[in-house]
Write an enzyme that holds these catalytic residues in place. Structure first.
Site, PDB file in Angstrom:
ATOM      1  N   PHE A 192      -5.985   1.935  10.087  1.00 23.74           N
ATOM      2  CA  PHE A 192      -7.141   2.504   9.422  1.00 23.74           C
ATOM      3  C   PHE A 192      -6.703   3.241   8.166  1.00 23.74           C
ATOM      4  O   PHE A 192      -5.827   4.101   8.211  1.00 23.74           O
ATOM      5  CB  PHE A 192      -7.876   3.472  10.354  1.00 23.74           C
ATOM      6  CG  PHE A 192      -8.684   2.805  11.437  1.00 23.74           C
ATOM      7  CD1 PHE A 192      -8.522   1.461  11.728  1.00 23.74           C
ATOM      8  CD2 PHE A 192      -9.609   3.537  12.167  1.00 23.74           C
ATOM      9  CE1 PHE A 192      -9.263   0.849  12.727  1.00 23.74           C
ATOM     10  CE2 PHE A 192     -10.356   2.941  13.167  1.00 23.74           C
ATOM     11  CZ  PHE A 192     -10.185   1.592  13.450  1.00 23.74           C
ATOM     12  N   GLU A 193      -7.322   2.909   7.056  1.00 19.38           N
ATOM     13  CA  GLU A 193      -6.983   3.501   5.770  1.00 19.38           C
ATOM     14  C   GLU A 193      -8.247   3.998   5.083  1.00 19.38           C
ATOM     15  O   GLU A 193      -9.341   3.933   5.645  1.00 19.38           O
ATOM     16  CB  GLU A 193      -6.245   2.479   4.898  1.00 19.38           C
ATOM     17  CG  GLU A 193      -4.965   1.954   5.529  1.00 19.38           C
ATOM     18  CD  GLU A 193      -4.223   0.955   4.651  1.00 19.38           C
ATOM     19  OE1 GLU A 193      -4.536   0.870   3.444  1.00 19.38           O
ATOM     20  OE2 GLU A 193      -3.341   0.257   5.174  1.00 19.38           O
ATOM     21  N   GLY A 194      -8.091   4.463   3.847  1.00 14.64           N
ATOM     22  CA  GLY A 194      -9.244   4.873   3.046  1.00 14.64           C
ATOM     23  C   GLY A 194     -10.068   5.953   3.706  1.00 14.64           C
ATOM     24  O   GLY A 194      -9.604   7.042   3.989  1.00 14.64           O
ATOM     25  N   ARG A 218       0.776  -1.282   0.000  1.00 15.88           N
ATOM     26  CA  ARG A 218       0.000   0.000   0.000  1.00 15.88           C
ATOM     27  C   ARG A 218       0.823   1.361   0.000  1.00 15.88           C
ATOM     28  O   ARG A 218       1.769   1.381   0.682  1.00 15.88           O
ATOM     29  CB  ARG A 218      -0.830   0.134   1.149  1.00 15.88           C
ATOM     30  CG  ARG A 218      -1.874  -0.743   1.078  1.00 15.88           C
ATOM     31  CD  ARG A 218      -3.076  -0.314   0.789  1.00 15.88           C
ATOM     32  NE  ARG A 218      -4.097   0.218   1.519  1.00 15.88           N
ATOM     33  CZ  ARG A 218      -5.085   0.731   1.086  1.00 15.88           C
ATOM     34  NH1 ARG A 218      -5.169   0.997  -0.151  1.00 15.88           N
ATOM     35  NH2 ARG A 218      -5.994   1.043   1.815  1.00 15.88           N
TER      36      ARG A 218
END
Length: 604
Positions: free
Chosen positions: A390-392, A8
């Site tokens: 935590f992403e997006g 990522r």
């Protein structure tokens, strides 16, 4: 982390004007004397000192093109941000001023607000080469401050500005104030020192210095310096300022922080290697059994626990099914491997989120479900703690949420509450780590949430309030220095992935601290070096931003020894930097353990 790859100048226009006037017949020396009080009130109008004196939403300085001198401003509008740069100058009431500057680009604006009469602006639709813009304004009867600005227009590309000046009567600012006296240290914790001092006549603000570096600016006569290391002596001084400048520094006061009882109390080695293990899925790297992870790995993050829905808060950890991972171990063998790793001094954590695991704790019910379900996973497998990946769109800030020290957005407030509850439940040995992307942390130096004028991505810097609130409980922060766009460092230059400089700049920001959204009065304090590891992809397959072992070594040399550095000027040396994190153990195994070998060779 992507599941498929999971990576990522001095410039004096007054001197030029005076010479020109004296050369014209009929113009007498008396005329020039009449204007002798005029001055250029703009600070750093040629951008020779970077952006000093300017506040920009999306600006930097460049060496080419320039109108004169060595530097000029480059600012790039994006989305609904017109890339405005501003500077507030001190003026006299009822006085006339001439504002001018040289610009290049399409749709470039130059103006002044807060004049007390009619605010003014001038612009050009197209300036393929340097073009001078000039306008005049008169100040109102009570006006003492005017804000100069330049900006572009939405979607029209970068613009340039140089040699900005505002010529007119200089304001009488008097003398800087006296140095403060009576500096004392009050409450001391493992990570903070409270300071007080006596008020200084004529001061409008005070600056706090820690070991010679300015760390805080306040309007009152007290401040609490945070982000300190436990059991460490620090020297503090303060100065007073007004429009005329800054005073000398006060006498120094030394204070020693107490022993740490929070996130730094876990028994990690001085330098640790952290890796994510694909435990709930398989991809091109293949499945790796936990028992087969080499002893070099000090923290193993089981990827991933994911929610039943984005807003439920109900986290589930489903181990990789046999049909997807034919060599997956049984639950009994998996739990036995966890115990064996722990017996060898390793930490095994459940990592929550990832690219696909969007977690939005929008309600207190979701918060409580998060605490309950994560506790169940930890207890079922006997884990050492929790990693927040935590992403997006998991974290974003509401439009009126502008202070990272006092967040109001429910998804942020509820996450902070949930993590504090888990830390309190499991005690001081509970390992809490976070793996945010650069967008959510270092980008906060330029942008925070939707911004003062709105229109920015509300996720900008959204991890900062969480990190700040948990800094005394946080074991490790390992930002993902990969899958990232260019990020502005503390040198006000953009840095891109692909070499040591990017990792050095991004890590220096965490260890030095930085003003959030360019606000010198709102500084994100530095983290302790033992709380910071550097996130890198293990291989070219693992994600964008891979760097060769030699670049990893350069990064560590520069940050821990201040040797082998590149173009980025670091603000310190941190031999206690905790270590490295990578996505992932599986991808490193696929690449013959290159990342692990680099870590072992460096730290022994």
């Amino acid at each position: 982390m992507d599941r498929a790859r999971r990576a990522r100048h001095p410039r004096s226009l007054l001197a030029l004007l005076t010479a020109a006037l004296l050369a014209v017949p009929g113009i007498t020396a008396l005329s020039s004397a009449a204007r002798a009080a005029d001055a250029d009130l703009a600070k750093n109008g040629g951008f020779e000192s970077g952006l000093d004196g300017w506040t920009c939403t999306a600006g930097t300085t460049v060496n080419s093109p320039v109108h004169s001198g060595r530097s000029a401003l480059q600012a790039t509008p994006a989305g609904s941000d017109n890339a405005q740069c501003t500077q507030t100058v001190t003026v006299q009431p009822n006085a006339q001023y001439t504002l001018s500057g040289y610009v290049r680009g399409s749709y470039v604006y130059l103006g002044a607000n807060g004049t007390g009469t009619t605010d003014v602006s001038t612009w050009t639709q197209s300036a393929p080469d340097w073009q001078k813009l000039t306008t005049t304004f008169t100040t109102g009867a009570t006006t003492t401050k005017v804000t100069l600005y330049t900006h572009g227009w939405y979607g029209t590309g970068a613009y340039y500005a140089d040699d900005i000046s505002v010529i007119g009567p200089g304001a009488s600012t008097g003398q800087p104030p006296a140095a403060p006296t009576g500096l004392k240290a009050g409450t001391v914790t493992s990570s903070s020192v409270a300071l007080t001092w006596s008020a200084v006549t004529g001061a409008t603000s005070y600056a706090v210095y820690r070991d010679g570096a300015k760390v805080q600016t306040v309007s009152g006569t007290s401040a609490t310096v945070t982000g300190l290391a436990p059991s460490t002596a620090y020297g503090f001084q303060v100065t007073a300022s007004n429009d005329a400048g800054e005073s000398a520094r006060s006498a120094a006061v030394t204070a020693t922080t107490t022993a740490g009882t929070g996130g730094g109390s876990t028994d990690l080695p001085a330098h640790a290697l952290v890796g994510y293990l694909h435990a709930s899925f398989a991809n091109g790297s293949g499945y790796t059994r936990l028992a087969d992870v080499p002893d070099s790995w000090d923290v193993i993050d089981l990827a991933f626990g994911e929610p039943t829905s984005a807003t439920s808060g109900d986290i589930r950890f489903n181990r990789c099914p046999v049909i997807e991972c034919p060599n997956v171990e049984s639950d009994a063998d998996f739990k036995a491997a966890i115990k064996a790793k722990q017996a060898a001094g390793k930490k095994v954590l459940i990592s929550i989120g990832g690219q696909n695991g969007q977690v939005q704790l929008t309600t207190t019910a979701a918060r409580d479900a998060f605490v309950s379900s994560v506790s169940t996973i930890i207890d079922t497998y006997g884990l050492d703690g929790l990693d927040i990946d935590f992403e997006g769109h998991s974290l974003s800030l509401n439009a009126n949420d502008t202070d990272f020290k006092n967040p109001t957005t429910p998804v942020v407030v509820n996450l902070i509450s949930a993590l504090k509850t888990l830390k309190a439940k499991y005690g001081s040995k509970f390992v809490l780590t976070m793996a945010p992307e650069t967008f959510f942390v270092q980008l906060g130096y330029q942008y925070y949430g939707t911004g003062k004028w709105g229109g920015q991505d509300p996720r900008c810097g959204a991890y900062l309030p969480v990190i700040h609130a948990l800094r005394d409980d946080l074991t490790l922060l390992h930002v993902q220095d990969y899958n990232s766009g260019p990020i502005m460092g503390l040198d006000n230059q953009y840095h891109s992935m692909g070499g040591a400089d990017f990792h050095i700049a991004m890590t220096d920001m965490l260890l030095t601290g930085f003003p959030v959204a360019g606000d010198a009065n709102n500084v994100f304090p530095p983290l302790r070096p033992d709380q910071v590891a550097i996130g890198m992809p293990a291989s070219t397959n693992a994600g964008n931003g891979y760097v060769a072992p030699s670049e990893v070594t350069k990064t560590l040399d520069c940050l821990t020894k201040k040797t082998n550095c590149g173009s980025y000027p670091t603000h310190g040396t941190w031999p206690a930097l905790r270590g490295l994190m990578t996505w992932s153990v599986n991808w490193d195994r696929y690449s013959n353990w290159e990342f692990q070998k680099t870590f072992d060779a460096y730290f022994g």
